[in-house]
Design a protein around this motif. Structure first.
Motif, short mmCIF file in Angstrom:
data_model
loop_
_atom_site.label_atom_id
_atom_site.label_comp_id
_atom_site.label_asym_id
_atom_site.label_seq_id
_atom_site.Cartn_x
_atom_site.Cartn_y
_atom_site.Cartn_z
N LEU A 24 89.87 43.83 -90.05
CA LEU A 24 89.86 44.32 -91.43
C LEU A 24 88.45 44.18 -92.03
O LEU A 24 87.94 45.11 -92.65
CB LEU A 24 90.88 43.54 -92.27
N ALA A 25 87.84 43.02 -91.84
CA ALA A 25 86.50 42.79 -92.39
C ALA A 25 85.48 43.74 -91.78
O ALA A 25 84.66 44.36 -92.49
CB ALA A 25 86.08 41.33 -92.15
N LEU A 26 85.52 43.89 -90.46
CA LEU A 26 84.59 44.79 -89.79
C LEU A 26 84.90 46.24 -90.16
O LEU A 26 83.98 47.07 -90.27
CB LEU A 26 84.67 44.61 -88.28
N GLY A 27 86.19 46.56 -90.35
CA GLY A 27 86.58 47.91 -90.74
C GLY A 27 85.98 48.31 -92.08
O GLY A 27 85.49 49.43 -92.25
N VAL A 28 86.01 47.39 -93.03
CA VAL A 28 85.40 47.66 -94.34
C VAL A 28 83.90 47.82 -94.19
O VAL A 28 83.29 48.72 -94.81
CB VAL A 28 85.73 46.52 -95.32
N ALA A 29 83.28 46.98 -93.35
CA ALA A 29 81.83 47.07 -93.12
C ALA A 29 81.45 48.41 -92.50
O ALA A 29 80.40 48.98 -92.83
CB ALA A 29 81.37 45.92 -92.23
N VAL A 30 82.28 48.91 -91.60
CA VAL A 30 82.01 50.21 -90.98
C VAL A 30 82.29 51.35 -91.95
O VAL A 30 81.57 52.34 -92.00
CB VAL A 30 82.87 50.38 -89.70
N ALA A 31 83.33 51.19 -92.75
CA ALA A 31 83.75 52.27 -93.65
C ALA A 31 82.71 52.57 -94.73
O ALA A 31 82.51 53.74 -95.09
CB ALA A 31 85.09 51.91 -94.31
#
Length: 462
Positions: A195-202
């Motif tokens: 989730l944290a990395l997903g937000v960073a990528v998004a």
């Protein structure tokens, strides 16, 4: 280090047949799914069942064995992922019906200058897209997109594309959306870290595919907003709306709880620490979303003036529209389990290990190919993550999360005429097929490729 394919784990099932027979089985299963969805127009739920049966029988397994594998995968996926999707749908319905979504939109857009409106719409799309499925978010935001485009005079595309980019990025990268949840469950990734990395990528992905591309696309396809919705979308169905602060706090609550669990696992090494134990429980996806739904019933339901009967009706009405999604995701779990039990994952891991192929690139390519063939981001994610089993063994938790995100990026690649979202956007924006390719399809492709680039860059340091 750069995550490269490692040898298959010894715990994975041994191949039940020769190498090329298993490859033929996997290709035949995928072909059945693609053909039955695109040509026969069969529902993906049925297509995945037939695909799983094809894989097992071509691999030489008996029908009872295939059925046992499929039902095992179906049940475990329904229990692990299906509950989360249902809770997410309930939360999103409460957010929409209470007027909380309108409160977020009005507050953010109302404080933006004309020059910053595309950026504000990207932010609105991302926030609304965090708890909501893409189609629901699109329907909810279209009146706002029309209104903002008309009042600002900027044009429909520069306002609408950033909002669509925000919605689509959340759908592809961030749990609790079905695609990321399926890949996390299949590959055993850490949900909080993903989730944290997903937000960073998004974030950078939305910027590139949203406001930056939207401005350019607006010059290619100049469109004025229609007057389909003459009433102000701020006029919600309830007597009052929850405040912006309460709404945002409630929307972000499950995210904070799941991230708290991930941070506690890193910062507190002692499993017996009371704080660690509390955060572990609260950050469990099922508990985090359950808590969020209960809080939303108070903050969104009671906060907007709903009585108990209305809240109950609102929550219950969220389930019928997602029945198809639940069945597709669960059938995807059955298809995955058939692939696992044939040993195709073990075989592919051994072969790919010798080729030294980037697991991130392979995950993206598989998902992108299946997305283009079937038009379904969920089917692309299910199938690609199933084929990646065994290829992530030995990778760190962060690298497995990046593989999940690479698959998510591939799953939104090049939306075209076999994707229901393509026609939904075309009709709402009043565009021709050619204009939809120049705007929506191009945006999805840029979103996908930019996501791959960002994930690959993170893979160098994680």
């Amino acid at each position: 280090m750069s995550p490269m394919l490692l040898a298959a784990d010894a715990d994975l099932p041994e191949p039940v047949a020769g190498g090329w027979q298993l490859v033929l089985a996997a290709v035949a299963g995928i072909a059945v799914i693609v053909v039955t969805i695109t040509w026969v127009k069969l529902h993906p739920f049925l297509a995945l069942i037939l695909g799983g049966a094809t894989v097992g029988m071509v691999a030489g397994e008996s029908i009872p064995t295939v059925l046992e594998s499929f039902t095992k995968g179906f049940g475990s996926t329904a229990a692990g992922v299906g509950i989360l999707i249902a809770l997410g749908a309930m939360f999103a319905k409460l957010l929409a019906d209470s007027g909380g979504a309108d409160e977020i939109v009005d507050t953010i857009v109302g404080h933006a200058s004309p020059r910053m409106l595309p950026w504000a719409m990207a932010l609105v799309g991302a926030i609304i897209g965090l708890p909501m499925f893409f189609e629901i978010g699109l329907v909810l935001l279209m009146p706002v997109i029309y209104l903002v485009a008309r009042r600002s005079g900027i044009g429909l595309i520069p306002i609408g594309i950033p909002a669509l980019a925000g919605l689509s990025a959340m759908h592809g990268f961030v749990p609790p959306h079905p695609g990321p949840l399926v890949a996390i469950d299949a590959l055993g990734a850490d949900l909080g870290l993903t989730l944290a990395l997903g937000v960073a990528v998004a974030i950078p992905t939305i910027i590139v595919a949203g406001p930056l591309f939207g401005t350019l696309a607006g010059k290619w396809v100049p469109l004025d907003a229609p007057h389909t919705f003459d009433a102000d979308p701020a006029d919600g169905p309830t007597s009052r709306r929850p405040g912006f602060g309460v709404t945002m706090a409630t929307v972000l609550l499950p995210v904070v709880l799941m991230l708290g669990k991930a941070i506690a696992e890193i910062a507190i090494s002692d499993d017996g620490n009371p704080i660690r134990q509390v955060l572990d429980v609260l950050g469990t996806p099922l508990i985090a979303l359950l808590v969020a739904v209960i809080v939303a019933m108070v903050n969104f339901g009671r906060g907007s003036g709903m009585d108990r009967d209305t809240i109950s009706t609102c929550v219950g009405s969220a389930l019928p529209p997602i029945a198809g999604i639940l069945l597709i995701v669960s059938a995807g779990g059955g298809f995955k389990q058939v692939l696992v039990d044939t040993g195709i994952g073990t075989l592919l891991a051994d072969w790919a290990s010798a080729a030294n192929i980037s697991v991130i690139l392979l995950g993206w390519v598989l998902a992108a190919l299946i997305r283009v063939a079937t038009g379904s981001a969920t089917v692309a994610t299910i199938t690609a993550s199933s084929l990646m089993l065994g290829l992530v063994d030995g990778l760190s938790s962060g690298q497995v999360s990046l593989v999940v995100l690479a698959i998510g990026a591939g799953s939104v690649f090049l939306s075209h005429v076999n994707d229901a979202g393509f026609w939904l956007v075309k009709e709402y924006f009043g565009m021709s097929v050619g204009q939809t390719f120049k705007t929506w399809s191009a945006m999805e492709t840029i979103l996908s490729v930019t996501g791959l680039i960002v994930v690959s860059a993170l893979g160098v340091v994680i």
